[in-house]
Design a protein around this motif. Structure first.
Motif, PDB file in Angstrom:
ATOM      1  N   VAL A   1      -0.037  -2.834   0.882  1.00 20.59           N
ATOM      2  CA  VAL A   1       0.914  -1.831   1.373  1.00 20.59           C
ATOM      3  C   VAL A   1       0.790  -1.666   2.882  1.00 20.59           C
ATOM      4  O   VAL A   1       1.798  -1.570   3.598  1.00 20.59           O
ATOM      5  CB  VAL A   1       0.685  -0.483   0.661  1.00 20.59           C
ATOM      6  CG1 VAL A   1       1.522   0.609   1.301  1.00 20.59           C
ATOM      7  CG2 VAL A   1       1.017  -0.597  -0.822  1.00 20.59           C
ATOM      8  N   ALA A   2      -0.443  -1.636   3.392  1.00 24.49           N
ATOM      9  CA  ALA A   2      -0.648  -1.471   4.832  1.00 24.49           C
ATOM     10  C   ALA A   2      -0.032  -2.628   5.613  1.00 24.49           C
ATOM     11  O   ALA A   2       0.601  -2.428   6.658  1.00 24.49           O
ATOM     12  CB  ALA A   2      -2.142  -1.362   5.132  1.00 24.49           C
ATOM     13  N   GLU A   3      -0.185  -3.846   5.100  1.00 18.84           N
ATOM     14  CA  GLU A   3       0.370  -5.017   5.785  1.00 18.84           C
ATOM     15  C   GLU A   3       1.896  -4.974   5.792  1.00 18.84           C
ATOM     16  O   GLU A   3       2.534  -5.181   6.831  1.00 18.84           O
ATOM     17  CB  GLU A   3      -0.128  -6.289   5.095  1.00 18.84           C
ATOM     18  CG  GLU A   3       0.387  -7.575   5.732  1.00 18.84           C
ATOM     19  CD  GLU A   3      -0.128  -8.816   5.021  1.00 18.84           C
ATOM     20  OE1 GLU A   3       0.356  -9.917   5.332  1.00 18.84           O
ATOM     21  OE2 GLU A   3      -1.015  -8.670   4.147  1.00 18.84           O
ATOM     22  N   LYS A   4       2.485  -4.688   4.635  1.00 19.24           N
ATOM     23  CA  LYS A   4       3.947  -4.644   4.548  1.00 19.24           C
ATOM     24  C   LYS A   4       4.514  -3.462   5.335  1.00 19.24           C
ATOM     25  O   LYS A   4       5.587  -3.567   5.945  1.00 19.24           O
ATOM     26  CB  LYS A   4       4.382  -4.563   3.080  1.00 19.24           C
ATOM     27  CG  LYS A   4       4.121  -5.830   2.277  1.00 19.24           C
ATOM     28  CD  LYS A   4       4.613  -5.681   0.844  1.00 19.24           C
ATOM     29  CE  LYS A   4       4.416  -6.965   0.058  1.00 19.24           C
ATOM     30  NZ  LYS A   4       5.277  -8.056   0.579  1.00 19.24           N
ATOM     31  N   LEU A   5       3.805  -2.338   5.328  1.00 13.83           N
ATOM     32  CA  LEU A   5       4.285  -1.169   6.062  1.00 13.83           C
ATOM     33  C   LEU A   5       4.288  -1.429   7.563  1.00 13.83           C
ATOM     34  O   LEU A   5       5.240  -1.063   8.266  1.00 13.83           O
ATOM     35  CB  LEU A   5       3.416   0.047   5.735  1.00 13.83           C
ATOM     36  CG  LEU A   5       3.767   1.347   6.468  1.00 13.83           C
ATOM     37  CD1 LEU A   5       5.193   1.778   6.156  1.00 13.83           C
ATOM     38  CD2 LEU A   5       2.784   2.448   6.103  1.00 13.83           C
ATOM     39  N   SER A   6       3.237  -2.060   8.068  1.00 13.86           N
ATOM     40  CA  SER A   6       3.181  -2.376   9.501  1.00 13.86           C
ATOM     41  C   SER A   6       4.332  -3.290   9.899  1.00 13.86           C
ATOM     42  O   SER A   6       4.982  -3.082  10.933  1.00 13.86           O
ATOM     43  CB  SER A   6       1.840  -3.032   9.839  1.00 13.86           C
ATOM     44  OG  SER A   6       0.761  -2.158   9.548  1.00 13.86           O
ATOM     45  N   ALA A   7       4.600  -4.301   9.063  1.00 12.29           N
ATOM     46  CA  ALA A   7       5.695  -5.224   9.365  1.00 12.29           C
ATOM     47  C   ALA A   7       7.042  -4.510   9.332  1.00 12.29           C
ATOM     48  O   ALA A   7       7.900  -4.732  10.195  1.00 12.29           O
ATOM     49  CB  ALA A   7       5.683  -6.386   8.368  1.00 12.29           C
ATOM     50  N   GLN A   8       7.239  -3.623   8.356  1.00 15.56           N
ATOM     51  CA  GLN A   8       8.512  -2.914   8.241  1.00 15.56           C
ATOM     52  C   GLN A   8       8.712  -1.931   9.392  1.00 15.56           C
ATOM     53  O   GLN A   8       9.829  -1.775   9.901  1.00 15.56           O
ATOM     54  CB  GLN A   8       8.574  -2.170   6.900  1.00 15.56           C
ATOM     55  CG  GLN A   8       9.898  -1.488   6.624  1.00 15.56           C
ATOM     56  CD  GLN A   8      11.055  -2.452   6.584  1.00 15.56           C
ATOM     57  OE1 GLN A   8      10.893  -3.600   6.170  1.00 15.56           O
ATOM     58  NE2 GLN A   8      12.223  -1.999   7.010  1.00 15.56           N
TER      59      GLN A   8
END
Length: 209
Positions: free
Chosen positions: A191-198
């Motif tokens: 979630v942290a990785e996808k949230l940063s990208a988004q």
């Protein structure tokens, strides 16, 4: 379960070239989906997407209304403070001066609300990405499981930002992410990785605008 069978007029709206949201009908439809979910019905994935779209629309509508009420409240408070300051005694003026020192200005509050809203929208996109079917087999499983198998169920504001108790200079706010299963370290990192990208995508879009 198909909502258009109960509200045929919405079928005409969906078929129009440029549909216009009817707030009354949209709210009635949202209540209909809520009642089905509360009764224990499992929605078809297409119907659940429609329910999420209506829920997001209603949340944005409520946020705009809360922001308008907040501006009216601040304007009324400032008017009262100006009037009381002219009529207040020395102790009242001291309290009002201390209040103005610790209470955040309107621009700071709006900035915090904007950041929180961006994070909430980004988390919703992350939730959709994590539940998107990767192949035909996954698509078949998603249709059979319905809305009960979403990894991320929602996000809630807690702490100072939820209670409206932010002080001047407060920049740390708290959000709680709801999961369908017990969270793990792997899920947290994902979630942290996808949230940063988004968030980077949204920041790029804002800078272009």
């Amino acid at each position: 379960i198909h909502f258009l069978n109960h509200f045929p007029s919405l079928g005409f709206m969906a078929a129009a070239a440029a549909p216009v949201w009817d707030e009354h009908q949209a709210y009635e439809e949202l209540l209909y989906w809520d009642s089905l979910i509360q009764q224990g019905h499992r929605l078809h994935p297409h119907d659940f997407d429609r329910y999420e779209e209506l829920r997001y629309w209603y949340d944005c509508l409520c946020y705009e209304e809360e922001l308008r009420q907040y501006h009216d409240y601040i304007a009324a408070i400032e008017h009262m403070e100006d009037k009381r300051y002219r009529e207040a005694g020395p102790y009242d003026r001291y309290v009002l001066a201390k209040h103005s020192e610790v209470y955040p200005p309107t621009e700071e509050l709006e900035a915090v609300q904007t950041i929180v809203s961006h994070v909430e929208c980004a988390l919703k996109t992350v939730s959709d990405q994590m539940d998107a079917p990767k192949d035909d087999e996954a698509n078949t499983e998603a249709q059979s499981d319905g809305s009960q198998e979403r990894v991320l169920r929602g996000v809630m504001r807690v702490g100072l930002v939820a209670k409206g108790l932010l002080l001047k200079g407060d920049k740390n706010v708290e959000l709680v992410l709801l999961c369908s299963n017990k969270p793990t370290v792997t899920l947290l990192k994902q979630v942290a990785e996808k949230l940063s990208a988004q968030l980077e995508v949204e920041m790029s879009a804002c800078s272009i605008l």
